[in-house]
Design a protein around this motif. Structure first.
Motif, mmCIF file in Angstrom:
data_model
loop_
_atom_site.group_PDB
_atom_site.id
_atom_site.type_symbol
_atom_site.label_atom_id
_atom_site.label_comp_id
_atom_site.label_asym_id
_atom_site.label_seq_id
_atom_site.Cartn_x
_atom_site.Cartn_y
_atom_site.Cartn_z
ATOM 1 N N TRP A 77 11.375 98.019 7.275
ATOM 2 C CA TRP A 77 12.249 97.305 6.322
ATOM 3 C C TRP A 77 11.425 96.773 5.156
ATOM 4 N N TRP A 94 11.651 97.846 1.110
ATOM 5 C CA TRP A 94 11.855 96.864 0.030
ATOM 6 C C TRP A 94 10.678 96.862 -0.943
ATOM 7 N N TRP A 142 21.824 100.684 1.520
ATOM 8 C CA TRP A 142 22.823 99.715 1.968
ATOM 9 C C TRP A 142 23.256 98.775 0.836
ATOM 10 N N GLY A 164 19.261 88.494 6.949
ATOM 11 C CA GLY A 164 19.144 89.863 6.426
ATOM 12 C C GLY A 164 19.952 89.993 5.144
ATOM 13 N N CYS A 165 19.725 89.053 4.226
ATOM 14 C CA CYS A 165 20.643 88.901 3.072
ATOM 15 C C CYS A 165 20.401 89.912 1.960
ATOM 16 N N LEU A 183 18.199 84.629 4.319
ATOM 17 C CA LEU A 183 16.953 84.867 5.045
ATOM 18 C C LEU A 183 16.624 86.350 5.007
ATOM 19 N N GLU A 184 15.376 86.657 4.733
ATOM 20 C CA GLU A 184 14.920 88.050 4.698
ATOM 21 C C GLU A 184 13.539 88.174 5.315
ATOM 22 N N SER A 218 11.684 90.533 4.435
ATOM 23 C CA SER A 218 10.886 91.133 3.360
ATOM 24 C C SER A 218 10.710 90.158 2.198
ATOM 25 N N GLY A 244 11.312 85.218 6.310
ATOM 26 C CA GLY A 244 10.990 85.013 7.720
ATOM 27 C C GLY A 244 11.780 85.938 8.610
ATOM 28 N N ASP A 245 11.430 85.861 9.881
ATOM 29 C CA ASP A 245 12.072 86.692 10.892
ATOM 30 C C ASP A 245 13.214 85.899 11.516
ATOM 31 N N THR A 304 26.194 93.967 8.070
ATOM 32 C CA THR A 304 25.079 94.927 8.047
ATOM 33 C C THR A 304 23.762 94.308 8.514
ATOM 34 N N PHE A 305 23.848 93.310 9.400
ATOM 35 C CA PHE A 305 22.618 92.789 10.002
ATOM 36 C C PHE A 305 22.556 93.162 11.483
ATOM 37 N N LEU A 316 19.893 96.251 13.701
ATOM 38 C CA LEU A 316 18.984 95.969 14.822
ATOM 39 C C LEU A 316 19.172 97.046 15.886
HETATM 40 C C1 LIG Z 1 21.106 96.974 6.187
HETATM 41 S S1 LIG Z 1 20.215 95.774 5.286
HETATM 42 C C2 LIG Z 1 21.539 94.736 4.693
HETATM 43 C C3 LIG Z 1 21.164 93.842 3.539
HETATM 44 C C4 LIG Z 1 22.309 93.005 2.985
HETATM 45 N N1 LIG Z 1 23.008 92.280 4.026
HETATM 46 C C5 LIG Z 1 23.255 93.857 2.197
HETATM 47 O O1 LIG Z 1 24.384 94.101 2.678
HETATM 48 O O2 LIG Z 1 22.893 94.294 1.096
HETATM 49 C C6 LIG Z 1 19.498 94.797 6.579
HETATM 50 C C7 LIG Z 1 18.531 93.763 6.052
HETATM 51 O O3 LIG Z 1 18.028 92.996 7.148
HETATM 52 C C8 LIG Z 1 16.655 92.692 6.897
HETATM 53 N N2 LIG Z 1 16.052 92.433 8.216
HETATM 54 C C9 LIG Z 1 15.835 93.322 9.201
HETATM 55 N N3 LIG Z 1 15.328 92.721 10.284
HETATM 56 C C10 LIG Z 1 15.224 91.404 9.979
HETATM 57 C C11 LIG Z 1 14.783 90.247 10.706
HETATM 58 N N4 LIG Z 1 14.342 90.342 11.959
HETATM 59 N N5 LIG Z 1 14.841 89.047 10.085
HETATM 60 C C12 LIG Z 1 15.299 88.925 8.808
HETATM 61 N N6 LIG Z 1 15.730 89.989 8.077
HETATM 62 C C13 LIG Z 1 15.699 91.211 8.650
HETATM 63 C C14 LIG Z 1 16.121 93.932 6.188
HETATM 64 O O4 LIG Z 1 14.973 93.678 5.408
HETATM 65 C C15 LIG Z 1 17.321 94.367 5.351
HETATM 66 O O5 LIG Z 1 17.270 93.877 4.033
#
Ligand SMILES: C[S@@+](CC[C@H](N)C(=O)[O-])C[C@H]1O[C@@H](n2cnc3c(N)ncnc32)[C@H](O)[C@@H]1O
Length: 239
Positions: free
Chosen positions: A24, A28, A36, A73-74, A93-94, A96, A122-123, A149-150, A154
């Motif tokens: 991910w 980015w 997405w 995962g914003c 929260l991201e 990346s 952060g995670d 889409t979060f 996963l």
């Molecule tokens: C499919 S994308 C969706 C992004 C956003 N919600 C959108 O609709 O445009 C999933 C996002 O989750 C982030 N992500 C993945 N695993 C994560 C984690 N453990 N903690 C925080 N963010 C995470 C990724 O970097 C990615 O930007």
């Protein structure tokens, strides 16, 4: 949405050794293939908030209290800004840092007051989240959390869905709500992700198990993207 002539998202995730967080971040950092990213909030969420303002309105017992929201995962943060536009103190929260940089840039063009939003790096699964200013107080519980889409980002084979539910139960305050734009409900269960396929029963099983009660189940009036005609919105109240 960006175009891609090379391997698909699913191919790229299948080719990792399971370290999806690094992929991910790499996507980015590269920034050329973010399939997405729809460039806006889903109208399904826009309509939900307009049609059901009580979800994001302080209780009558403390009408002046500012509610908080979190979008894990914003990405570029469109939904964070939508909650902020309704007056919530809104956090994105991201994993990346490049996504967070992009979200902060995007927010600057929104015209919203900066005190209404905050993008954190952060995670989702840890407490170690960083704000732009190191002295920022980051809430540990939120009135409203939004997932779109979060969960589907996963990998279920890594046991992350149960961990997602446990974490959501910790992040939504008692009496608060988790709003899920359920996606992708149409996708064949055998197909690889992301997005990994989901079903209504998967959300229900996960969330009822950790103390959420489904309060609303709404067929959207409008959709965005490939979930058209199949996405559903569920609203879960934490008991
Ligand atoms: C499919 S994308 C969706 C992004 C956003 N919600 C959108 O609709 O445009 C999933 C996002 O989750 C982030 N992500 C993945 N695993 C994560 C984690 N453990 N903690 C925080 N963010 C995470 C990724 O970097 C990615 O930007």
């Amino acid at each position: 949405m960006s175009e891609q002539s090379g391997p698909t998202l699913q191919d790229q995730f299948a080719a990792t050794n399971g370290d999806h967080k690094s992929l991910w971040e790499a996507l980015w950092d590269d920034g050329t293939y973010l399939p997405w990213d729809r460039g806006q909030s889903s109208p399904s969420l826009v309509d939900l908030l307009n049609d059901h303002p009580s979800l994001i309105t302080p209780s009558s017992s403390s009408p002046s209290q500012q509610l908080t929201s979190l979008v894990p995962g914003c990405g570029r943060g469109y939904d964070v800004l939508l909650f902020a536009s309704h007056g919530l103190k809104s956090y994105g929260l991201e994993i990346s840092s490049s996504a967070v940089t992009a979200a902060r840039q995007n927010a600057k063009t929104s015209g919203l007051k900066p005190e209404l939003y905050n993008f954190l790096t952060g995670d989702f699964f840890t407490d170690n989240w960083e704000a732009e200013e190191s002295n920022t107080e980051i809430p540990r519980e939120f009135d409203v959390v939004y997932d779109y889409t979060f969960l589907c980002a996963l990998d279920p084979s890594q046991g992350l869905r149960e961990k997602w539910a446990d974490r959501m139960a910790g992040l939504v305050r008692k009496g608060g709500v988790l709003i899920c734009l359920e996606f992708p409900l149409y996708k064949d269960l055998e197909l690889p992700g992301p997005p990994w396929p989901l079903r209504e029963g998967v959300y229900r099983g996960l969330l009822e198990n950790v103390g959420f009660v489904r309060e609303m189940y709404v067929t959207p009036k409008r959709y965005l993207g490939s979930g058209e005609g199949s996405d559903m919105v569920s609203v879960w109240r934490r008991q």
